[in-house]
Design an enzyme around this catalytic site. Structure first.
Site, PDB file in Angstrom:
ATOM      1  N   PRO A   2      -3.841  23.542 -14.611  1.00  0.00           N
ATOM      2  CA  PRO A   2      -3.595  23.574 -13.174  1.00  0.00           C
ATOM      3  C   PRO A   2      -2.100  23.565 -12.859  1.00  0.00           C
ATOM      4  O   PRO A   2      -1.322  22.866 -13.495  1.00  0.00           O
ATOM      5  CB  PRO A   2      -4.263  22.280 -12.681  1.00  0.00           C
ATOM      6  CG  PRO A   2      -5.263  21.935 -13.731  1.00  0.00           C
ATOM      7  CD  PRO A   2      -4.671  22.405 -15.019  1.00  0.00           C
ATOM      8  N   GLU A   3      -1.717  24.363 -11.864  1.00  0.00           N
ATOM      9  CA  GLU A   3      -0.327  24.358 -11.435  1.00  0.00           C
ATOM     10  C   GLU A   3      -0.133  23.286 -10.360  1.00  0.00           C
ATOM     11  O   GLU A   3      -1.080  22.632  -9.924  1.00  0.00           O
ATOM     12  CB  GLU A   3       0.070  25.754 -10.963  1.00  0.00           C
ATOM     13  CG  GLU A   3      -0.141  26.795 -12.071  1.00  0.00           C
ATOM     14  CD  GLU A   3       0.673  28.063 -11.918  1.00  0.00           C
ATOM     15  OE1 GLU A   3       1.726  28.029 -11.267  1.00  0.00           O
ATOM     16  OE2 GLU A   3       0.261  29.092 -12.490  1.00  0.00           O
ATOM     17  N   LYS A  52       3.066  18.497 -12.116  1.00  0.00           N
ATOM     18  CA  LYS A  52       1.697  18.506 -12.628  1.00  0.00           C
ATOM     19  C   LYS A  52       1.183  17.108 -12.937  1.00  0.00           C
ATOM     20  O   LYS A  52       0.140  16.952 -13.576  1.00  0.00           O
ATOM     21  CB  LYS A  52       1.620  19.390 -13.872  1.00  0.00           C
ATOM     22  CG  LYS A  52       2.026  20.845 -13.613  1.00  0.00           C
ATOM     23  CD  LYS A  52       1.927  21.691 -14.864  1.00  0.00           C
ATOM     24  CE  LYS A  52       2.374  23.128 -14.577  1.00  0.00           C
ATOM     25  NZ  LYS A  52       2.240  24.004 -15.768  1.00  0.00           N
ATOM     26  N   ARG A 121      12.780  12.464 -15.781  1.00  0.00           N
ATOM     27  CA  ARG A 121      12.812  13.550 -16.766  1.00  0.00           C
ATOM     28  C   ARG A 121      12.209  14.855 -16.238  1.00  0.00           C
ATOM     29  O   ARG A 121      12.161  15.857 -16.958  1.00  0.00           O
ATOM     30  CB  ARG A 121      12.109  13.140 -18.054  1.00  0.00           C
ATOM     31  CG  ARG A 121      10.619  12.898 -17.966  1.00  0.00           C
ATOM     32  CD  ARG A 121      10.056  12.598 -19.354  1.00  0.00           C
ATOM     33  NE  ARG A 121       8.621  12.413 -19.353  1.00  0.00           N
ATOM     34  CZ  ARG A 121       8.006  11.243 -19.318  1.00  0.00           C
ATOM     35  NH1 ARG A 121       8.724  10.128 -19.291  1.00  0.00           N
ATOM     36  NH2 ARG A 121       6.684  11.171 -19.319  1.00  0.00           N
ATOM     37  N   ASN A 162       2.181  29.425 -15.118  1.00  0.00           N
ATOM     38  CA  ASN A 162       2.280  30.807 -15.575  1.00  0.00           C
ATOM     39  C   ASN A 162       2.089  31.825 -14.453  1.00  0.00           C
ATOM     40  O   ASN A 162       2.741  32.870 -14.437  1.00  0.00           O
ATOM     41  CB  ASN A 162       1.247  31.046 -16.682  1.00  0.00           C
ATOM     42  CG  ASN A 162       1.723  32.076 -17.684  1.00  0.00           C
ATOM     43  OD1 ASN A 162       2.870  32.498 -17.653  1.00  0.00           O
ATOM     44  ND2 ASN A 162       0.831  32.493 -18.563  1.00  0.00           N
ATOM     45  N   ARG A 253       3.086  31.253 -24.215  1.00  0.00           N
ATOM     46  CA  ARG A 253       2.372  31.581 -22.981  1.00  0.00           C
ATOM     47  C   ARG A 253       2.529  33.061 -22.677  1.00  0.00           C
ATOM     48  O   ARG A 253       3.587  33.657 -22.903  1.00  0.00           O
ATOM     49  CB  ARG A 253       2.907  30.752 -21.801  1.00  0.00           C
ATOM     50  CG  ARG A 253       2.799  29.248 -21.980  1.00  0.00           C
ATOM     51  CD  ARG A 253       1.359  28.775 -22.095  1.00  0.00           C
ATOM     52  NE  ARG A 253       0.579  29.079 -20.902  1.00  0.00           N
ATOM     53  CZ  ARG A 253       0.563  28.308 -19.818  1.00  0.00           C
ATOM     54  NH1 ARG A 253       1.293  27.198 -19.755  1.00  0.00           N
ATOM     55  NH2 ARG A 253      -0.193  28.644 -18.785  1.00  0.00           N
TER      56      ARG A 253
END
Length: 264
Positions: A2-3, A52, A121, A162, A253
């Site tokens: 999931p984005e 995410k 981070r 992606n 990817r």
């Protein structure tokens, strides 16, 4: 995977379902038992998303960090809930609604210090109002890495996956192999603004929509997916110029682009 828009939708949903409500927390699978026992009966304060990453916050200050990864998924059902089916890592239930979490990469107890370390981070999240695009550009512009790679690096920008990576690069005519040092600041600002807008649409609609209305024609995508410009269209003609869409694997990817609309 999931984005970011999906995780932000979940944060809004869980806040709406459980905010300021005592909840029952359990781990039918058995891999989150001690943490669930600590949380059981506490008041659910809110849920927030950073890229995410989803964080549930309780009134006590206790937190749960969830990263769905490739296979994680929340179900959302009315209460009382049926007996759990499958590997339910965490169940949260109020008197009116419940959710089951299955298959996450991470489901772990968090403290405020843990959250601070996580946020430190991560790159800026386009869906958060305090996001600073200049911080992302500073990392991009001093690196010779391909921009297509850095857009997927959560330390550079949090939440882009992606689909958004491929589509935003196309929408701005940027070749995915362009080194970060060659990215103009004005181009980056336009791309950032576009990412913010597109991901906000994703939150509202619950799906990724990247194609402009004037280009939105032809048959639906695979299994009814919304159409795209280049994502998963390798070997097909570009919607704008007719050139064959190219694709290759970048850092594990799949990557897609049009060599004419996105020149070197």
């Amino acid at each position: 995977m999931p984005e970011g828009h999906t995780v932000h939708r979940l944060a809004r949903l869980h806040t709406r379902r459980f905010r300021n409500t005592p909840v029952r927390v359990s781990s039918p699978q058995g891999r989150f038992v001690a943490e669930a026992e600590r949380l059981d009966g506490q008041v659910f304060a809110r849920a927030e998303a950073w890229g995410k990453h989803l964080v549930h916050e309780y009134a006590s200050g206790d937190m749960v960090h969830v990263h769905l990864g490739l296979y994680g998924k929340f179900s959302d059902v009315p209460a009382p809930m049926d007996p759990p089916v499958g590997q339910v890592r965490m169940r949260i239930e109020s008197d009116t609604r419940g959710v089951d979490l299955r298959g996450p990469t991470a489901c772990e107890y968090f403290t405020p210090a843990d959250l601070d370390a996580l946020v430190a981070r991560l790159g800026p999240d386009p869906l958060r109002p305090d996001a600073d695009p200049d911080r992302a550009f500073a990392r991009i512009h001093r690196s010779k890495r391909a921009l297509g790679s850095m857009l997927m690096d959560q330390k550079v920008i949090a939440g882009v996956g992606n689909v958004y990576r491929a589509e935003v690069l196309f929408r701005h005519g940027v070749h995915p192999m362009r080194p970060g040092t060659d990215v103009d600041e004005a181009v980056w600002q336009d791309m950032w603004d576009d990412i913010v807008e597109l991901m906000a649409v994703g939150v509202r609609k619950g799906k990724i929509i990247t194609i402009r209305p004037q280009d939105d024609h032809g048959p639906r995508g695979l299994r009814g997916r919304p159409r795209s410009y280049v994502y998963r269209r390798r070997g097909e003609p570009c919607r704008i110029c007719g050139t064959t869409v190219l694709g290759e694997v970048m850092e594990g990817r799949n990557l897609f682009w049009c060599p004419t609309c996105q020149p070197d």
